[in-house]
Scaffold this motif. Sequence first.
Motif, PDB file in Angstrom:
ATOM      1  N   SER A  16       0.806  -1.213   0.000  1.00  0.00           N
ATOM      2  CA  SER A  16       0.000   0.000   0.000  1.00  0.00           C
ATOM      3  C   SER A  16       0.840   1.265   0.000  1.00  0.00           C
ATOM      4  O   SER A  16       0.340   2.333  -0.281  1.00  0.00           O
ATOM      5  CB  SER A  16      -0.936  -0.017   1.195  1.00  0.00           C
ATOM      6  OG  SER A  16      -0.181  -0.229   2.346  1.00  0.00           O
ATOM      7  N   ALA A  19       1.451   4.300  -2.764  1.00  0.00           N
ATOM      8  CA  ALA A  19       0.709   5.541  -2.919  1.00  0.00           C
ATOM      9  C   ALA A  19       1.598   6.743  -2.690  1.00  0.00           C
ATOM     10  O   ALA A  19       1.538   7.400  -1.678  1.00  0.00           O
ATOM     11  CB  ALA A  19      -0.466   5.546  -1.946  1.00  0.00           C
ATOM     12  N   PHE A  23       2.147   8.832  -8.114  1.00  0.00           N
ATOM     13  CA  PHE A  23       0.881   8.157  -8.380  1.00  0.00           C
ATOM     14  C   PHE A  23      -0.201   9.170  -8.762  1.00  0.00           C
ATOM     15  O   PHE A  23      -1.119   8.885  -9.504  1.00  0.00           O
ATOM     16  CB  PHE A  23       0.481   7.376  -7.124  1.00  0.00           C
ATOM     17  CG  PHE A  23      -0.865   6.731  -7.193  1.00  0.00           C
ATOM     18  CD1 PHE A  23      -1.067   5.615  -7.989  1.00  0.00           C
ATOM     19  CD2 PHE A  23      -1.926   7.241  -6.457  1.00  0.00           C
ATOM     20  CE1 PHE A  23      -2.308   5.012  -8.050  1.00  0.00           C
ATOM     21  CE2 PHE A  23      -3.172   6.633  -6.522  1.00  0.00           C
ATOM     22  CZ  PHE A  23      -3.364   5.518  -7.319  1.00  0.00           C
ATOM     23  N   LEU A  24      -0.059  10.366  -8.223  1.00  0.00           N
ATOM     24  CA  LEU A  24      -1.088  11.383  -8.444  1.00  0.00           C
ATOM     25  C   LEU A  24      -0.844  12.230  -9.688  1.00  0.00           C
ATOM     26  O   LEU A  24      -1.586  13.164  -9.958  1.00  0.00           O
ATOM     27  CB  LEU A  24      -1.193  12.294  -7.214  1.00  0.00           C
ATOM     28  CG  LEU A  24      -1.661  11.602  -5.932  1.00  0.00           C
ATOM     29  CD1 LEU A  24      -1.642  12.571  -4.773  1.00  0.00           C
ATOM     30  CD2 LEU A  24      -3.055  11.037  -6.112  1.00  0.00           C
TER      31      LEU A  24
ATOM     32  N   ILE B 435      -7.003  -9.365   9.680  1.00  0.00           N
ATOM     33  CA  ILE B 435      -5.942 -10.116  10.349  1.00  0.00           C
ATOM     34  C   ILE B 435      -5.889  -9.672  11.804  1.00  0.00           C
ATOM     35  O   ILE B 435      -5.796  -8.476  12.096  1.00  0.00           O
ATOM     36  CB  ILE B 435      -4.581  -9.872   9.665  1.00  0.00           C
ATOM     37  CG1 ILE B 435      -4.657 -10.374   8.224  1.00  0.00           C
ATOM     38  CG2 ILE B 435      -3.455 -10.561  10.420  1.00  0.00           C
ATOM     39  CD1 ILE B 435      -3.558  -9.860   7.355  1.00  0.00           C
ATOM     40  N   PHE B 443      -5.596  -5.775  11.686  1.00  0.00           N
ATOM     41  CA  PHE B 443      -5.207  -5.128  10.440  1.00  0.00           C
ATOM     42  C   PHE B 443      -6.175  -5.588   9.371  1.00  0.00           C
ATOM     43  O   PHE B 443      -6.524  -6.770   9.307  1.00  0.00           O
ATOM     44  CB  PHE B 443      -3.776  -5.513  10.063  1.00  0.00           C
ATOM     45  CG  PHE B 443      -3.342  -4.960   8.737  1.00  0.00           C
ATOM     46  CD1 PHE B 443      -3.058  -3.600   8.603  1.00  0.00           C
ATOM     47  CD2 PHE B 443      -3.229  -5.782   7.629  1.00  0.00           C
ATOM     48  CE1 PHE B 443      -2.663  -3.092   7.380  1.00  0.00           C
ATOM     49  CE2 PHE B 443      -2.836  -5.268   6.408  1.00  0.00           C
ATOM     50  CZ  PHE B 443      -2.552  -3.909   6.283  1.00  0.00           C
ATOM     51  N   SER B 445      -7.012  -5.278   5.191  1.00  0.00           N
ATOM     52  CA  SER B 445      -6.580  -4.821   3.878  1.00  0.00           C
ATOM     53  C   SER B 445      -7.637  -5.241   2.889  1.00  0.00           C
ATOM     54  O   SER B 445      -8.142  -6.361   2.938  1.00  0.00           O
ATOM     55  CB  SER B 445      -5.236  -5.479   3.534  1.00  0.00           C
ATOM     56  OG  SER B 445      -4.834  -5.039   2.260  1.00  0.00           O
ATOM     57  N   ASN B 486      -7.501   0.360  -3.055  1.00  0.00           N
ATOM     58  CA  ASN B 486      -6.838  -0.483  -2.065  1.00  0.00           C
ATOM     59  C   ASN B 486      -6.816   0.280  -0.757  1.00  0.00           C
ATOM     60  O   ASN B 486      -6.355   1.412  -0.696  1.00  0.00           O
ATOM     61  CB  ASN B 486      -5.406  -0.817  -2.534  1.00  0.00           C
ATOM     62  CG  ASN B 486      -4.593  -1.471  -1.432  1.00  0.00           C
ATOM     63  OD1 ASN B 486      -3.512  -1.008  -1.115  1.00  0.00           O
ATOM     64  ND2 ASN B 486      -5.111  -2.533  -0.842  1.00  0.00           N
ATOM     65  N   ASN B 488      -5.994  -0.012   3.505  1.00  0.00           N
ATOM     66  CA  ASN B 488      -5.322  -0.787   4.547  1.00  0.00           C
ATOM     67  C   ASN B 488      -5.400  -0.029   5.834  1.00  0.00           C
ATOM     68  O   ASN B 488      -5.081   1.151   5.867  1.00  0.00           O
ATOM     69  CB  ASN B 488      -3.839  -0.966   4.198  1.00  0.00           C
ATOM     70  CG  ASN B 488      -3.676  -1.442   2.777  1.00  0.00           C
ATOM     71  OD1 ASN B 488      -3.875  -2.611   2.484  1.00  0.00           O
ATOM     72  ND2 ASN B 488      -3.376  -0.511   1.880  1.00  0.00           N
ATOM     73  N   PHE B 490      -5.109  -0.284  10.361  1.00  0.00           N
ATOM     74  CA  PHE B 490      -4.954  -0.960  11.643  1.00  0.00           C
ATOM     75  C   PHE B 490      -6.025  -0.433  12.587  1.00  0.00           C
ATOM     76  O   PHE B 490      -6.320   0.767  12.582  1.00  0.00           O
ATOM     77  CB  PHE B 490      -3.596  -0.635  12.274  1.00  0.00           C
ATOM     78  CG  PHE B 490      -2.435  -1.169  11.490  1.00  0.00           C
ATOM     79  CD1 PHE B 490      -1.973  -2.471  11.709  1.00  0.00           C
ATOM     80  CD2 PHE B 490      -1.800  -0.374  10.534  1.00  0.00           C
ATOM     81  CE1 PHE B 490      -0.900  -2.966  10.986  1.00  0.00           C
ATOM     82  CE2 PHE B 490      -0.732  -0.882   9.813  1.00  0.00           C
ATOM     83  CZ  PHE B 490      -0.277  -2.174  10.037  1.00  0.00           C
ATOM     84  N   PHE B 507      -4.369   3.844   5.245  1.00  0.00           N
ATOM     85  CA  PHE B 507      -4.006   4.560   4.021  1.00  0.00           C
ATOM     86  C   PHE B 507      -4.649   3.857   2.849  1.00  0.00           C
ATOM     87  O   PHE B 507      -4.962   2.668   2.915  1.00  0.00           O
ATOM     88  CB  PHE B 507      -2.487   4.640   3.846  1.00  0.00           C
ATOM     89  CG  PHE B 507      -1.775   3.445   4.364  1.00  0.00           C
ATOM     90  CD1 PHE B 507      -1.351   3.419   5.694  1.00  0.00           C
ATOM     91  CD2 PHE B 507      -1.547   2.343   3.557  1.00  0.00           C
ATOM     92  CE1 PHE B 507      -0.718   2.303   6.203  1.00  0.00           C
ATOM     93  CE2 PHE B 507      -0.916   1.232   4.075  1.00  0.00           C
ATOM     94  CZ  PHE B 507      -0.504   1.205   5.395  1.00  0.00           C
ATOM     95  N   SER B 508      -4.864   4.611   1.799  1.00  0.00           N
ATOM     96  CA  SER B 508      -5.535   4.024   0.648  1.00  0.00           C
ATOM     97  C   SER B 508      -5.062   4.672  -0.641  1.00  0.00           C
ATOM     98  O   SER B 508      -4.525   5.775  -0.641  1.00  0.00           O
ATOM     99  CB  SER B 508      -7.049   4.192   0.776  1.00  0.00           C
ATOM    100  OG  SER B 508      -7.392   5.549   0.659  1.00  0.00           O
ATOM    101  N   ALA B 509      -5.250   3.953  -1.709  1.00  0.00           N
ATOM    102  CA  ALA B 509      -4.938   4.472  -3.043  1.00  0.00           C
ATOM    103  C   ALA B 509      -6.073   4.071  -3.958  1.00  0.00           C
ATOM    104  O   ALA B 509      -6.607   2.961  -3.843  1.00  0.00           O
ATOM    105  CB  ALA B 509      -3.627   3.890  -3.552  1.00  0.00           C
ATOM    106  N   ALA B 554      -4.835   9.463  -3.346  1.00  0.00           N
ATOM    107  CA  ALA B 554      -4.134   8.737  -2.298  1.00  0.00           C
ATOM    108  C   ALA B 554      -4.495   9.385  -0.972  1.00  0.00           C
ATOM    109  O   ALA B 554      -4.684  10.598  -0.916  1.00  0.00           O
ATOM    110  CB  ALA B 554      -2.630   8.811  -2.530  1.00  0.00           C
TER     111      ALA B 554
END
Lengths: 480, 1033
Positions: A16, A19, A23-24, B435, B443, B445, B486, B488, B490, B507-509, B554
């Motif tokens: 992850s 990012a 990417f942007l 998880i 966690f 994802s 995507n 993720n 915690f 965080f993500s994208a 992002a």
Amino acid sequence: MKKRKYIVALFALMFSFQACESFLDEQPVSEIPAEEMWQTARDAKAGVNQIYGFFRSATRTNYFYWGEFRGDNFEPGSPSAADQGRVMDNLMTTDQSSSHWGELYKVINQANLAIKYLPTIDMPSVSEREDLLGQAYAMRALAYLYAIRVWGDVPLFIEPNEQYSPDIYRSRSDKDEILRDVILEDLKMAEGLIDRHENKERKRISIFGVWAILTDTYMMLEEYSNADQTVTKMTTYDPDFMAFEPDIMTWKKMFTEELNAKAPDNTPDVDEYTTKEFIFVLHYHMEEVGSNGYSYMYQWFTGGGNRAGVVSESLRSKFEEGDARYPIVVKEYQGGFEMRKYILGDISSTLNKSCQIGYPIYRFSDMMLLQAEALARMSKWSEALDLVKKIRTRAGLETKSAVEFNSEDELIDYILDERQRELVGEGRRWFDLLRTGKWKEVMEPINGMSQAGNEFFPIHYSHIDQNPKIVQNPYYVSSN
Amino acid sequence: MMISFVITITLLHPTDVSAQESAFTLSGVVRGSDGSSLIGATIIEKGTTNGTIAGVDGEYSIKLAKKGATISVSYIGYATKELTVNEPIVNIELAATSNTLDDVMVVAYGTMKKRDITGSVSSISSKTIEKKMATSVFDALQGQASGVQIMSGSGQPGETSSIKIRGISTFSGAGVQPLYVVDGAPMDDIDAINPGDIASIEILKDAASSAMYGSRSANGVILITTKVGEANKPRVDFKYNRSWGELSHKLPQANREDRRLYDSKRRKYFQDNNLGNPDESFMVIQDSLNSFFNVDNDFQDLIFEWAQKDQVDISVSGGSNKIKYYATTGFLNENGIVPNTSFKRITARINADYQANDWLKMVSRVSTSYSQKNGVNEGMLMSSMLSRRPYFNLYYPDGSLVGVFQGQKNPLAQVLHAKDETEYYKTNLYQAFDIKILKDLKFKSSINANAYLSKRNRMTPSILQDEWQTGNSGSHGDWFNWNWLNENYFTYKTTWGDHNFSALLGFSAQQWRGESATLAGINSSTDYITSMNSFSSNLILNETGTWESNHSMASVFSRVTYDYKGRYLFNVNVRRDGSSRFSKENRWGNFPSVSAAWRFSDEDFMRFSRQALDDAKIRVSYGITGNEQIGDYEYMYSYSPGSIYDGIGGVYPSRIAVDNLQWEETKQLNVGLDLSLFNGRLTFVGDYYDKYTNGLLASYELPKESGFNSMRTNVGEMRNRGVELAIAGDLVRTKDFIWNASFNISRNYNSIEKLSGGKPYLEGGLWWLEEGGRVGDFYGYSQIDIFQYDESNAFAAGSWDQLTPIFESGKFSHYTHNGAVYNGAVVQKTLANGDPFRGGDVNWKEAPDSRNGVIDDNDRTVIGNALPTFTGGLNTSVTYKGWSLYMSFYYSLGAEIYNAAEHTRNSFKYSSTTPAPDVIHNLWLEQGDIAKYPRPHNDEFNNARYANSFYLEDGSYIKLQNVRFAYQFPDAWTKSLKVKNANLYAYVNNALTWTNYTGYDPEFSSSNPLQIGKDTYRYPKNREYGLGLSVNF
């Protein structure tokens, strides 16, 4: 077991972290970033070509509104043509579509871009670059020439707008200054830049196009000697390409066949026209304009249900007995005298081609008659009448001799009447009335147009809403 | 969910429950106080992790450590019961409760107990959705939640709706929609979701609840959770609905006699005023024997027919301890009230949760749908239907259908021959891994992919083309969009005594890609082929091409919550988003929020109220949310291909360069109060909010002399403040008879605080945007009345009081003012050129700052507003034994509608357009007529000027949207058929509307949030009568 789950978590974490900033960065796929434009000969061609595309949209309806319907050539053709009728009857309001200048200013901005960037392009052929630059100057001049004739004073931009700033909010500049300082100067630039050997394109601006706009400009400036000399250049420069067509059947063919569905081509050095009179024609082809951009030459002038205008009684009465143009230009159909100058046959026979008739902007006969007018103003009456005679002889008519006229004004009227008959449907009549100041005299008996200021179109109300610096033409707004 | 998860884990280790000597097996049946079996009730031995779930008929069996052990029995919707057991067989009865505070609600990135919520969230359960007889999520939500305004687009089958949460807080169409998150996955649209699959919908309204979704949450977030199976409870559900719909009411339309009267009035007018061709209308109908011109058509009767709708849903769910599944398929087939308009949809969904081992759980959501819409150009159809001359036949004498006649398209030919078919393919794949790293640390994802493909085929055959145009025209467009995400994060959750603490960091994208391809052509050789192969010889080049655009984001996000005894609750969120839609300098936006709640009912000083007040909580939140819903490259100065001229394609600047295009930010304060009374029988939720939007992203109209039409910019600032109240209660609750009702009401105040350069502007020719104004302000001329005589256009100089002309033996004599003879100076209203308005012209009101007698553009003012003052809903259901009656109302009060369609119909611009009958009978024809409508000819006095206050109407309405009468078969009957549950019901949707609005329907939506309330006559909604059956095995 325990360890494995940390590994999975770590892996997901790493996955992850892709990012990142890069990417942007999304680059456009179906657009050209501005810094990539105006780099090559292809960009130059595409950029200049767009000027014509914009000009075609700007004049698609306005060619008629501005040049024809405002004058005395037409009267309302059907009840459904409300907007057209209101222009003909001098009942214009500020929501009239013909009072909107957005499309015309797109022409101007595109020309400004070309004028700014073409000199920076490193092209294999310098003469081609200069030719394109010349076309841009000439088209800017032509667009402003329309603008000042339609609205009078208009906002002036001679640099492209590329970045939003308060500077795009401008008030109107004096029309006479625009005519002399911008239009005339642009045309002089264009005259020096256009490629006189390779550019034989009637669908774009060639040297003849520059001279035609220049003649129009000199006539407006009342510089008759310059106008006369410019037309003389056109007459003598290349008679194999540009010349008067003496035969009336060729005259007919010129409008009904040569303008209709001309195939697109990309070869300025080859002249695909078989008649020699067209100087600048706006090209219409269905593949290019689509179902929302077709030519109105047909639809607005035929059929009782939706025609925009029919040939007015006052014009019909001006045709003399035996004028060979009359049966070509006028046909009585479904209760109205339709203008059939551009149409071969009736509705069904030409259906498929009907929406692709080009608009002639300038034609050689037009120039001859302007020259005649200039000569008349210069007291060269018989030379003027020699030119008129060519036109009238083609139409099968006798021409008066100089001794038959008592005053210059009488001769001017004679020439103007000839222009009206010869050029009906070519977007010229109103501008003739405006240029010669005869609009009041001619229009008052027809639609009561008489007040000073009425000769200009209203400015669309949205322009004033969007830019408070624009002041409406006084005829259309109260003074407070 | 949480409870069952704990149990699942427990059941994984059956050996943990060591068989002790004194162990004994307890069994019995769990029933509700109403006698129903509580399948799925949880039985737990107190103080242990030992537990079980009641099975079929509520039967349970559990091994207990010893006699005298205490068990706790719970079931959602019932009061939890604790009892000490000594007998081996105990039948347990639970008391029903509507105390829903312990219900688990879905929130951003997780779940929360309702009692712990600190923001403003509305929740809608599957039970409510079921009753609404919904075919889309929007139908299900309408009128259910305060502060949520849903407007269905039109009655066209397959038409989507618009949704606004807490008013209009942005200027751009895409940005006004809330963010949809389905099972954790953001979606661009939710049209393909079968409402039957939904377990719950949560609407996050305030900044604190939604800010976890940062950039896309400024207009709220709608969380949709779909159903999952329950372990050891296999279940098959079958539902079938069938309905018939009719046009709810017709519009007044001129019949043959009316139109002939109009023709003769117009002839008289033209003769009297020496205009044009007076007989022009009559020429076509002078032959009284010609059947073609002498019919009397009611076009609305001819066009509209009965609509039909079939809906079938089948689902299977269940599972074991390790796998839970829910698989469903639904089929919808709808035919509209206009022939050849239809919508078909097949949806399929598979939800599965796998518990791989004690630390890994995998969640899969797969859904796919196919739908097909046959549409019609509603504006064109409605105007040609309503304005066509009623005496024109639709068929020629030889029986063939009329296409275009006298420039008017035959509405029936449009319906029968024009083709506009769109197919939609939508797929969503979602996989998540949960998880468990440590006892308190998890966690998660996930990867999510959405793909949408739509294919639209249009064809206008030659019969519908005007004679001067070339033959026919057709087009085909493919739009393909896909995006992946995507995420993720915690989560950490712990408790120290009375202190509860949780934290989340993630965080993500995400990336979107859009592709489109269009082919358009004209004049093909045949009308028979509607695909594009027949047009290949005549393609329209400038409409043919493919386009692609990309967008990525992002984000980093985090949340911390803390509470002490559930009495003092705190919540802090921070999200940082980066979007490719802004330049490097402005790319990142920060979206923090804080919220707190105080459960004051737990305080000692509130002890006195405990008898009645179960729970009381004050919530406060403040946060910033963002909006980046603009075009993908709008910050960039770029060029695009333009027109083709003489064989060469042009290139022109697609937009002007704009400095500093930035995120739109909305700051929102929310203060709320939650009360629960009488053991949950009455609940009250009230909220006050204040939303302030900075940097409104809008398409701003540029002066056209710049060479550009508009630019995307941060155009100004806007404020929305409002109050929302929701009250729900069980009015009657006995064993056999239950009556409950819920009511909600919202009031939103919108104001435009700042506009670029302080300069007001006109949007779309009708809406005026100015500082201090409101979104939806209509701008135009105000009509006072119609001048009766030429001489009626006379006003006292100075005061501008209208004078009354007095006639003596037919001749004008003098004026009176307030009954007294007036001899002062007389002034008139004129055009700018000095021509005075005449009898039969509209007497326009002058703007206060332009009282000069000249009616011109300066006399336009704000004439009304399209925003409602109050919106909300009322839902009530009555249950008696197996019978139940549900009614759902919603209302919108105080909005005005600009009836543009009626204005156009009555503008006297075209002789072929037939005005409304009221106009024909009440128009001005000659001097002295006291008329409602002006002279029947639009000339330079422009009585048809746009916009006219006359066509502004009250758009308030109350709708009885759903009535549903259901019967649940008694258990005794169903048991014999091996059926668990069976319901039979009849329903009416869009049953009744109370309104003064004269158009088809005061409810219609617009995709542009600034261009609202203008009715151009949409496809009318039908009144739907239905029958349905639902059975589960």
